[in-house]
Scaffold this active site. Structure first.
Site, PDB file in Angstrom:
ATOM      1  N   HIS A   1      -3.412   7.489   1.949  1.00 29.63           N
ATOM      2  CA  HIS A   1      -3.787   6.161   1.471  1.00 29.63           C
ATOM      3  C   HIS A   1      -5.200   5.876   1.950  1.00 29.63           C
ATOM      4  O   HIS A   1      -5.522   6.059   3.128  1.00 29.63           O
ATOM      5  CB  HIS A   1      -2.804   5.122   2.016  1.00 29.63           C
ATOM      6  CG  HIS A   1      -3.245   3.708   1.820  1.00 29.63           C
ATOM      7  ND1 HIS A   1      -3.711   3.244   0.619  1.00 29.63           N
ATOM      8  CD2 HIS A   1      -3.310   2.661   2.694  1.00 29.63           C
ATOM      9  CE1 HIS A   1      -4.039   1.963   0.745  1.00 29.63           C
ATOM     10  NE2 HIS A   1      -3.806   1.599   1.991  1.00 29.63           N
TER      11      HIS A   1
ATOM     12  N   ASN B   1      -9.995  -0.053  -0.479  1.00 29.02           N
ATOM     13  CA  ASN B   1      -8.533   0.005  -0.404  1.00 29.02           C
ATOM     14  C   ASN B   1      -7.967  -0.574  -1.700  1.00 29.02           C
ATOM     15  O   ASN B   1      -8.033  -1.781  -1.927  1.00 29.02           O
ATOM     16  CB  ASN B   1      -8.054  -0.795   0.805  1.00 29.02           C
ATOM     17  CG  ASN B   1      -6.547  -0.721   0.998  1.00 29.02           C
ATOM     18  OD1 ASN B   1      -5.810  -0.336   0.105  1.00 29.02           O
ATOM     19  ND2 ASN B   1      -6.081  -1.117   2.184  1.00 29.02           N
TER      20      ASN B   1
ATOM     21  N   CYS C   1       0.810  -1.217   0.000  1.00 28.42           N
ATOM     22  CA  CYS C   1       0.000   0.000   0.000  1.00 28.42           C
ATOM     23  C   CYS C   1       0.849   1.277   0.000  1.00 28.42           C
ATOM     24  O   CYS C   1       0.348   2.347  -0.361  1.00 28.42           O
ATOM     25  CB  CYS C   1      -0.950   0.004   1.190  1.00 28.42           C
ATOM     26  SG  CYS C   1      -2.152  -1.343   1.158  1.00 28.42           S
TER      27      CYS C   1
END
EC number: 2.3.1.180
Length: 323
Positions: free
Chosen positions: A250, A280, A114
Site C-alpha cells: 500500500h 495515498n 486502505c
C-alpha cells in the site's frame, strides 16, 4: 487439481488534474521539501468537479478488459473496494456494472479503507475457489480529495484520487507454490484502534465529515502489522524471502514502505514504489501500483508478488500470488 484465481488482465486510471506539492504552499504552512521528506510524495491526482469514484473505476475497468481481451459480459462479478462511493446506495460496483453495459452476474462493494483491495481480492478469490464465479473484476477506486480538511497540513497533502482494476480467472493448478494465481491470503482487524484513523462523519450522524489521523500512531502500527501479515501470508504459501520477486505495498508513506521492507529483510530493489506520483489513494493504491509495475516492465509472468496494506479500522492483510 486445485482451482487458482489467476490475474489475466489489469488496468488503471488517474484523473487529469495533477497537483504538485508546491500547490499547497499558497494555503498551508508547508513546502515541497517538508512533504517529500516526511512522506516521499511529490504529486497526486485530484478528480475533476463532477467526476465520481464510479467514473474512475469504470475507466480502470475498461482498461483491464482491454488488457485481457474480454467483453463486460465475459465477467461473472465485480467486487469494488472503496470508502468514497458516489452514493450511500446503490453500490459503486453496480454503477460500474451499468456503465460497462454488463447485463449479467453480480456486483458489490467492500469497505476496508486502505486495506480494501486486499479484502476485495480475498473475497473474489474465495468466490472463484468455491466455484461461485469463473471471472471476477476486482477494483480499488477512491476520491479521497472529497473528504480532506484543507486546513490540516498533516493529512490533506498525503492523499490522492485514482483507480486500479485486476481481472481474476479460475484456472487449474497443481496445488503447490509453483502455481500461477493467488497462493495465500491473510486478513486481520482490530476495532480498538479506530480513533487513530477515521472520518468524523457518516450517514447515521447526518454529517459528511473529514479524515482524521494520528500519524505517529498509524506509523507505529503499520510497520509492525504489515511485516507480520506479509510473513504470515508467505508462510501459508510456503514461500521464503529469497523466493519473493516483488513486494507491492500500500502506497501510503515511503517511510512505512522502507520500514516494512527492512523488517521483511528485503531490499528496496524488490519493492514497487509509486507513492511519489500518486500519494495515498487508499483502496486504489495496490491495483494502481500493480498496473504501473507491469507497465514499467518490473512485474513479469512467473514472478512471486507479495502485496500488503493497512487502513482504518484498523484493518490489514496480505496476499501472495504468482503472476
Amino acid at each position: 487439481m486445485t482451482t487458482r484465481a489467476v490475474v489475466i488482465g489489469l488496468g488503471h486510471y488517474l484523473p487529469e488534474r495533477v497537483v504538485p506539492n508546491s500547490e499547497f504552499e499558497a494555503t498551508l504552512d508547508t513546502s515541497d521539501e517538508w512533504i517529500r521528506s516526511r512522506s516521499g510524495i511529490e504529486r497526486r491526482h485530484f478528480a475533476a468537479d463532477g467526476e465520481t469514484t464510479s467514473d474512475l473505476a469504470t475507466q480502470a475497468a475498461k482498461n483491464a478488459l482491454a488488457d485481457a481481451g474480454l467483453e463486460p459480459n465475459d465477467l461473472d462479478a465485480i467486487v469494488l473496494a472503496t470508502s468514497t462511493a458516489d452514493l450511500t446506495f446503490p453500490s459503486a460496483a453496480t454503477m460500474v456494472q451499468a456503465s460497462l453495459g454488463m447485463t449479467r452476474g453480480f456486483a458489490f462493494d467492500v469497505q476496508a479503507v486502505c486495506a480494501g483491495f486486499i479484502y476485495a481480492i480475498a473475497n473474489a478469490n474465495a468466490l472463484i475457489v468455491s466455484g461461485q464465479a469463473k471471472r471476477i473484476m476486482v477494483i480499488g477506486a477512491e476520491t479521497f480529495s472529497r473528504i480532506m480538511d484543507w486546513t490540516d497540513r498533516s493529512t490533506c497533502v498525503l492523499f490522492g484520487d485514482g483507480a486500479g482494476a485486476v481481472i481474476l480467472e479460475a484456472q487449474d493448478g497443481a496445488g503447490d507454490k509453483t502455481d500461477r494465481g493467488i497462493l495465500s491470503v491473510d486478513l486481520n482487524s482490530d476495532g480498538q484502534h479506530r480513533d487513530i484513523l477515521y472520518v468524523d462523519g457518516g450517514v447515521s450522524t447526518q454529517t459528511t465529515g473529514f479524515l482524521r489521523m494520528q500519524g505517529k500512531e498509524v506509523f507505529r502500527h503499520a510497520v509492525e502489522k504489515l511485516a507480520k501479515t506479509a510473513t504470515t501470508a508467505m508462510e501459508k504459501a510456503g514461500i521464503d524471502n529469497d523466493e519473493v520477486t516483488w513486494i507491492v505495498p500500500h502506497q501510503a508513506n515511503i517511510r512505512i514502505i522502507q520500514g516494512t521492507a527492512k523488517k521483511l529483510n528485503l531490499s528496496m530493489d524488490h519493492v514497487v514504489v509509486t507513492v511519489q506520483d500518486h500519494g495515498n489513494t487508499s483502496a486504489a493504491s495496490i491495483p494502481l501500483a500493480l498496473s504501473v509495475g507491469v507497465e514499467r516492465g518490473q512485474i513479469k509472468r512467473g514472478d512471486v508478488v507479495v502485496t500488503e496494506a493497512i487502513g482504518g479500522g484498523l484493518a490489514w492483510g496480505a496476499v501472495v500470488l504468482r503472476w
